[in-house]
Design a protein around this motif. Structure first.
Motif, short mmCIF file in Angstrom:
data_model
loop_
_atom_site.label_atom_id
_atom_site.label_comp_id
_atom_site.label_asym_id
_atom_site.label_seq_id
_atom_site.Cartn_x
_atom_site.Cartn_y
_atom_site.Cartn_z
N MET A 295 104.36 49.53 36.54
CA MET A 295 103.78 50.46 35.57
C MET A 295 102.26 50.34 35.53
O MET A 295 101.57 51.34 35.30
CB MET A 295 104.38 50.22 34.18
CG MET A 295 103.88 51.21 33.15
SD MET A 295 104.69 51.10 31.55
CE MET A 295 106.24 51.94 31.89
N ILE A 296 101.74 49.14 35.73
CA ILE A 296 100.28 49.00 35.79
C ILE A 296 99.72 49.86 36.91
O ILE A 296 98.71 50.56 36.75
CB ILE A 296 99.90 47.51 35.99
CG1 ILE A 296 100.14 46.73 34.72
CG2 ILE A 296 98.42 47.39 36.39
CD1 ILE A 296 99.80 45.26 34.83
N LYS A 297 100.39 49.82 38.06
CA LYS A 297 99.93 50.64 39.19
C LYS A 297 100.13 52.13 38.92
O LYS A 297 99.25 52.95 39.24
CB LYS A 297 100.66 50.21 40.46
CG LYS A 297 100.30 48.79 40.91
CD LYS A 297 100.94 48.43 42.23
CE LYS A 297 102.44 48.27 42.10
NZ LYS A 297 103.04 47.81 43.37
N ILE B 247 89.29 49.29 31.90
CA ILE B 247 90.34 48.27 31.92
C ILE B 247 91.13 48.28 30.61
O ILE B 247 92.36 48.16 30.61
CB ILE B 247 89.73 46.88 32.17
CG1 ILE B 247 89.09 46.83 33.56
CG2 ILE B 247 90.79 45.79 32.03
CD1 ILE B 247 88.38 45.52 33.87
N GLY B 248 90.44 48.45 29.50
CA GLY B 248 91.12 48.50 28.20
C GLY B 248 92.10 49.66 28.13
O GLY B 248 93.22 49.49 27.64
N ILE C 263 90.23 45.16 40.91
CA ILE C 263 90.68 45.07 39.52
C ILE C 263 92.20 45.16 39.43
O ILE C 263 92.85 44.35 38.74
CB ILE C 263 90.02 46.19 38.68
CG1 ILE C 263 88.52 45.92 38.54
CG2 ILE C 263 90.68 46.29 37.30
CD1 ILE C 263 87.76 47.05 37.88
N TYR C 264 92.79 46.10 40.15
CA TYR C 264 94.25 46.24 40.11
C TYR C 264 94.94 45.04 40.73
O TYR C 264 95.97 44.55 40.23
CB TYR C 264 94.68 47.53 40.81
CG TYR C 264 94.56 48.75 39.94
CD1 TYR C 264 95.46 48.99 38.91
CD2 TYR C 264 93.55 49.68 40.16
CE1 TYR C 264 95.34 50.11 38.11
CE2 TYR C 264 93.42 50.81 39.36
CZ TYR C 264 94.33 51.01 38.33
OH TYR C 264 94.22 52.13 37.52
N LEU C 265 94.42 44.53 41.85
CA LEU C 265 95.04 43.40 42.52
C LEU C 265 95.00 42.14 41.65
O LEU C 265 96.00 41.42 41.52
CB LEU C 265 94.36 43.13 43.86
CG LEU C 265 94.79 44.04 45.01
CD1 LEU C 265 93.90 43.83 46.23
CD2 LEU C 265 96.24 43.78 45.37
#
Length: 278
Positions: A213-215, A54-55, A252-254
Protein backbone atom coordinates in the motif's frame (compact mmCIF):
# COMPACT_ATOMS: atom_id res chain seq x y z
CA UNK A 1 46.19 -41.60 16.27
CA UNK A 2 42.63 -40.41 15.84
CA UNK A 3 41.88 -37.46 13.60
CA UNK A 4 40.76 -34.26 15.28
CA UNK A 5 37.14 -33.24 14.64
CA UNK A 6 36.13 -29.92 13.12
CA UNK A 7 36.83 -26.94 15.29
CA UNK A 8 33.75 -25.34 16.88
CA UNK A 9 32.82 -22.03 15.34
CA UNK A 10 33.42 -18.92 17.37
CA UNK A 11 30.54 -16.67 18.38
CA UNK A 12 31.71 -14.06 15.86
CA UNK A 13 31.84 -16.64 13.07
CA UNK A 14 28.31 -17.81 13.90
CA UNK A 15 27.01 -14.26 13.77
CA UNK A 16 28.72 -13.66 10.43
CA UNK A 17 27.17 -16.86 9.05
CA UNK A 18 23.72 -15.69 10.14
CA UNK A 19 24.20 -12.16 8.85
CA UNK A 20 21.95 -11.30 5.88
CA UNK A 21 24.46 -10.01 3.36
CA UNK A 22 21.73 -8.54 1.17
CA UNK A 23 20.83 -6.27 4.09
CA UNK A 24 24.47 -5.24 4.56
CA UNK A 25 24.66 -4.34 0.87
CA UNK A 26 21.37 -2.42 1.09
CA UNK A 27 22.54 -0.47 4.15
CA UNK A 28 25.84 0.39 2.47
CA UNK A 29 23.98 1.65 -0.61
CA UNK A 30 21.55 3.66 1.53
CA UNK A 31 24.33 5.23 3.59
CA UNK A 32 26.31 6.00 0.44
CA UNK A 33 23.36 7.71 -1.20
CA UNK A 34 22.57 9.61 2.01
CA UNK A 35 26.14 10.93 1.93
CA UNK A 36 25.63 12.00 -1.68
CA UNK A 37 22.44 13.84 -0.70
CA UNK A 38 24.25 15.60 2.14
CA UNK A 39 27.25 16.55 0.00
CA UNK A 40 25.59 17.57 -3.28
CA UNK A 41 23.68 20.86 -3.37
CA UNK A 42 21.24 19.70 -6.06
CA UNK A 43 20.40 16.52 -4.19
CA UNK A 44 19.96 18.44 -0.92
CA UNK A 45 17.53 20.83 -2.58
CA UNK A 46 15.59 17.97 -4.18
CA UNK A 47 15.37 16.01 -0.93
CA UNK A 48 14.17 19.09 0.94
CA UNK A 49 11.50 19.73 -1.72
CA UNK A 50 10.29 16.11 -1.71
CA UNK A 51 10.39 15.59 2.05
CA UNK A 52 7.24 17.69 2.37
CA UNK A 53 5.35 14.83 0.71
CA UNK A 54 6.51 12.12 3.12
CA UNK A 55 3.85 13.10 5.66
CA UNK A 56 1.11 12.86 3.02
CA UNK A 57 2.43 9.48 1.87
CA UNK A 58 2.40 8.06 5.40
CA UNK A 59 -0.97 9.62 6.26
CA UNK A 60 -2.66 8.15 3.19
CA UNK A 61 -1.07 4.76 3.77
CA UNK A 62 -1.84 4.44 7.50
CA UNK A 63 -5.42 5.71 7.32
CA UNK A 64 -6.23 3.65 4.22
CA UNK A 65 -4.63 0.49 5.63
CA UNK A 66 -6.49 0.57 8.94
CA UNK A 67 -9.73 1.39 7.13
CA UNK A 68 -9.15 -1.48 4.71
CA UNK A 69 -8.27 -3.83 7.58
CA UNK A 70 -11.49 -2.99 9.43
CA UNK A 71 -13.62 -3.40 6.30
CA UNK A 72 -11.71 -6.54 5.29
CA UNK A 73 -12.31 -8.14 8.69
CA UNK A 74 -16.01 -7.37 8.42
CA UNK A 75 -16.14 -8.92 4.94
CA UNK A 76 -14.23 -12.01 6.13
CA UNK A 77 -16.71 -12.40 8.97
CA UNK A 78 -19.60 -11.99 6.53
CA UNK A 79 -18.19 -14.78 4.37
CA UNK A 80 -18.66 -17.20 7.28
CA UNK A 81 -22.19 -15.98 8.04
CA UNK A 82 -25.04 -18.48 8.35
CA UNK A 83 -27.13 -16.37 5.97
CA UNK A 84 -26.44 -17.25 2.37
CA UNK A 85 -27.32 -13.80 1.05
CA UNK A 86 -24.69 -12.25 3.34
CA UNK A 87 -22.06 -14.78 2.24
CA UNK A 88 -22.83 -14.27 -1.43
CA UNK A 89 -22.76 -10.48 -1.09
CA UNK A 90 -19.33 -10.65 0.59
CA UNK A 91 -17.94 -12.97 -2.09
CA UNK A 92 -19.41 -10.74 -4.82
CA UNK A 93 -17.63 -7.72 -3.36
CA UNK A 94 -14.30 -9.54 -3.08
CA UNK A 95 -14.35 -10.94 -6.60
CA UNK A 96 -15.40 -7.65 -8.21
CA UNK A 97 -12.92 -5.47 -6.33
CA UNK A 98 -10.02 -7.83 -6.88
CA UNK A 99 -10.67 -7.66 -10.62
CA UNK A 100 -10.49 -3.85 -10.84
CA UNK A 101 -7.01 -2.22 -11.03
CA UNK A 102 -6.29 0.20 -8.18
CA UNK A 103 -5.63 3.06 -10.62
CA UNK A 104 -8.97 2.53 -12.39
CA UNK A 105 -10.80 2.40 -9.07
CA UNK A 106 -8.99 5.57 -8.00
CA UNK A 107 -10.28 7.45 -11.04
CA UNK A 108 -13.75 5.95 -10.62
CA UNK A 109 -14.08 6.95 -6.98
CA UNK A 110 -12.58 10.41 -7.54
CA UNK A 111 -14.64 11.42 -10.58
CA UNK A 112 -17.73 9.19 -10.47
CA UNK A 113 -18.24 7.87 -6.96
CA UNK A 114 -17.49 11.11 -5.11
CA UNK A 115 -19.93 13.27 -7.17
CA UNK A 116 -22.59 10.57 -6.80
CA UNK A 117 -22.04 10.46 -3.04
CA UNK A 118 -22.27 14.25 -2.77
CA UNK A 119 -25.49 14.20 -4.82
CA UNK A 120 -26.96 11.55 -2.51
CA UNK A 121 -26.03 13.55 0.58
CA UNK A 122 -27.60 16.70 -0.85
CA UNK A 123 -30.75 14.75 -1.69
CA UNK A 124 -31.03 13.52 1.91
CA UNK A 125 -30.45 16.94 3.47
CA UNK A 126 -32.54 18.83 0.91
CA UNK A 127 -35.35 19.62 3.43
CA UNK A 128 -32.79 21.03 5.89
CA UNK A 129 -31.17 23.09 3.13
CA UNK A 130 -34.58 24.46 2.09
CA UNK A 131 -35.29 25.40 5.70
CA UNK A 132 -31.97 27.24 5.93
CA UNK A 133 -30.63 24.91 8.62
CA UNK A 134 -27.80 23.52 6.50
CA UNK A 135 -25.83 24.38 3.40
CA UNK A 136 -25.64 22.14 0.39
CA UNK A 137 -22.45 20.10 0.19
CA UNK A 138 -20.18 21.00 -2.72
CA UNK A 139 -18.00 18.53 -4.60
CA UNK A 140 -14.90 20.55 -3.68
CA UNK A 141 -15.71 19.87 -0.03
CA UNK A 142 -14.72 16.23 -0.65
CA UNK A 143 -10.95 16.60 -0.64
CA UNK A 144 -8.94 14.63 -3.20
CA UNK A 145 -6.84 13.09 -0.43
CA UNK A 146 -9.93 11.50 1.11
CA UNK A 147 -11.16 10.33 -2.28
CA UNK A 148 -7.83 8.58 -2.77
CA UNK A 149 -8.01 7.07 0.71
CA UNK A 150 -11.54 5.80 0.05
CA UNK A 151 -10.42 4.15 -3.19
CA UNK A 152 -7.49 2.42 -1.47
CA UNK A 153 -9.75 1.25 1.37
CA UNK A 154 -12.29 -0.27 -1.01
CA UNK A 155 -9.60 -1.95 -3.11
CA UNK A 156 -7.39 -3.36 -0.36
CA UNK A 157 -10.34 -4.48 1.79
CA UNK A 158 -11.02 -7.20 -0.78
CA UNK A 159 -7.47 -8.54 -0.53
CA UNK A 160 -7.22 -8.22 3.25
CA UNK A 161 -10.53 -10.04 3.69
CA UNK A 162 -8.95 -13.13 2.12
CA UNK A 163 -6.00 -12.81 4.49
CA UNK A 164 -8.31 -12.63 7.50
CA UNK A 165 -10.46 -15.48 6.19
CA UNK A 166 -7.44 -17.75 5.78
CA UNK A 167 -6.12 -16.87 9.23
CA UNK A 168 -9.48 -17.53 10.90
CA UNK A 169 -9.87 -20.83 9.04
CA UNK A 170 -6.42 -21.93 10.29
CA UNK A 171 -7.67 -21.97 13.90
CA UNK A 172 -8.85 -25.46 14.78
CA UNK A 173 -12.59 -26.01 15.03
CA UNK A 174 -12.01 -27.92 18.26
CA UNK A 175 -10.78 -24.79 20.01
CA UNK A 176 -13.87 -22.89 18.96
CA UNK A 177 -16.10 -25.71 20.20
CA UNK A 178 -14.19 -25.83 23.50
CA UNK A 179 -14.63 -22.09 23.98
CA UNK A 180 -18.36 -22.35 23.30
CA UNK A 181 -18.58 -25.30 25.73
CA UNK A 182 -17.06 -23.07 28.42
CA UNK A 183 -19.94 -20.65 27.94
CA UNK A 184 -18.26 -18.02 25.81
CA UNK A 185 -20.39 -16.07 23.38
CA UNK A 186 -19.55 -16.00 19.66
CA UNK A 187 -17.98 -12.56 20.07
CA UNK A 188 -15.90 -13.63 23.09
CA UNK A 189 -14.75 -16.74 21.23
CA UNK A 190 -13.76 -14.67 18.24
CA UNK A 191 -11.98 -11.99 20.31
CA UNK A 192 -10.25 -14.14 22.92
CA UNK A 193 -9.61 -17.43 21.14
CA UNK A 194 -9.71 -17.08 17.37
CA UNK A 195 -8.08 -13.70 16.64
CA UNK A 196 -5.02 -14.03 18.95
CA UNK A 197 -4.06 -17.26 17.19
CA UNK A 198 -5.04 -16.06 13.73
CA UNK A 199 -2.94 -12.92 14.15
CA UNK A 200 0.31 -14.94 14.14
CA UNK A 201 -0.75 -16.51 10.84
CA UNK A 202 -1.89 -13.33 9.12
CA UNK A 203 0.90 -11.02 10.28
CA UNK A 204 3.31 -11.73 7.36
CA UNK A 205 0.71 -11.18 4.60
CA UNK A 206 -0.64 -8.14 6.46
CA UNK A 207 2.86 -6.70 6.57
CA UNK A 208 3.33 -7.40 2.86
CA UNK A 209 0.04 -5.66 2.04
CA UNK A 210 1.03 -2.66 4.16
CA UNK A 211 4.30 -2.34 2.24
CA UNK A 212 2.39 -2.77 -1.03
CA UNK A 213 0.00 0.00 0.00
CA UNK A 214 2.92 2.36 0.61
CA UNK A 215 3.99 1.78 -2.99
CA UNK A 216 0.43 2.04 -4.30
CA UNK A 217 -0.06 5.30 -2.40
CA UNK A 218 2.11 6.83 -5.13
CA UNK A 219 -0.88 6.42 -7.45
CA UNK A 220 -2.64 9.29 -5.65
CA UNK A 221 -0.26 11.59 -7.52
CA UNK A 222 -2.49 11.20 -10.61
CA UNK A 223 -5.13 13.19 -8.71
CA UNK A 224 -2.66 15.95 -7.90
CA UNK A 225 -2.27 14.94 -4.25
CA UNK A 226 1.02 16.42 -3.01
CA UNK A 227 2.80 13.22 -2.05
CA UNK A 228 6.44 12.31 -2.76
CA UNK A 229 5.76 11.17 -6.33
CA UNK A 230 3.72 14.24 -7.26
CA UNK A 231 6.27 16.63 -5.79
CA UNK A 232 9.01 14.77 -7.65
CA UNK A 233 7.07 15.05 -10.90
CA UNK A 234 6.51 18.78 -10.44
CA UNK A 235 10.11 19.47 -9.40
CA UNK A 236 11.68 17.45 -12.22
CA UNK A 237 9.47 19.03 -14.87
CA UNK A 238 10.45 22.52 -13.72
CA UNK A 239 14.21 21.88 -13.33
CA UNK A 240 14.76 19.05 -15.86
CA UNK A 241 16.74 17.18 -13.18
CA UNK A 242 14.85 13.96 -13.87
CA UNK A 243 17.71 11.58 -13.01
CA UNK A 244 18.51 13.20 -9.67
CA UNK A 245 14.87 13.75 -8.70
CA UNK A 246 13.68 10.22 -9.31
CA UNK A 247 16.78 8.85 -7.60
CA UNK A 248 15.60 10.65 -4.47
CA UNK A 249 12.01 9.47 -4.98
CA UNK A 250 13.17 5.86 -5.25
CA UNK A 251 15.48 6.31 -2.24
CA UNK A 252 12.62 7.55 -0.03
CA UNK A 253 10.31 4.70 -0.99
CA UNK A 254 13.04 2.06 -0.66
CA UNK A 255 14.13 3.21 2.79
CA UNK A 256 10.51 3.28 3.96
CA UNK A 257 9.47 -0.09 2.56
CA UNK A 258 12.64 -2.01 3.51
CA UNK A 259 12.56 -0.60 7.06
CA UNK A 260 8.92 -1.63 7.48
CA UNK A 261 9.59 -5.09 6.03
CA UNK A 262 12.39 -5.63 8.54
CA UNK A 263 10.15 -4.44 11.37
CA UNK A 264 7.43 -6.89 10.37
CA UNK A 265 9.96 -9.74 10.24
CA UNK A 266 11.26 -8.88 13.69
CA UNK A 267 7.73 -8.79 15.11
CA UNK A 268 6.92 -12.09 13.41
CA UNK A 269 9.99 -13.77 14.98
CA UNK A 270 9.09 -12.37 18.40
CA UNK A 271 5.53 -13.71 18.19
CA UNK A 272 6.84 -17.09 17.00
CA UNK A 273 9.20 -17.31 19.99
CA UNK A 274 6.38 -16.37 22.34
CA UNK A 275 4.18 -19.04 20.76
CA UNK A 276 6.92 -21.68 21.10
CA UNK A 277 7.51 -20.71 24.73
CA UNK A 278 3.79 -20.99 25.49
Amino acid sequence: MSEAGPRPKSALRKRLDQLPWWLVAAVICAVGFAVVIAADADYRTIFHALSAGIGTMLFVTVVAFFGAAALGLAIATAQSSRLRIVREAAIFYVEIMRGVPVLVLLFYIAFVGAPALIAAVNFVIAPLVSAGLMKAVLIRDFDLVWRAILALVLSYAAFLSEVFRAGIAAVGAGQVEAARALGMTRWQTFRLVVMPQAFRTILPPLGNDFVAMIKDSSLVSVLGVQDVTQLGKVYSSSTFLFFETYNVVAFIYLVTTVSLSLGVRALEKKLRRQGDAA
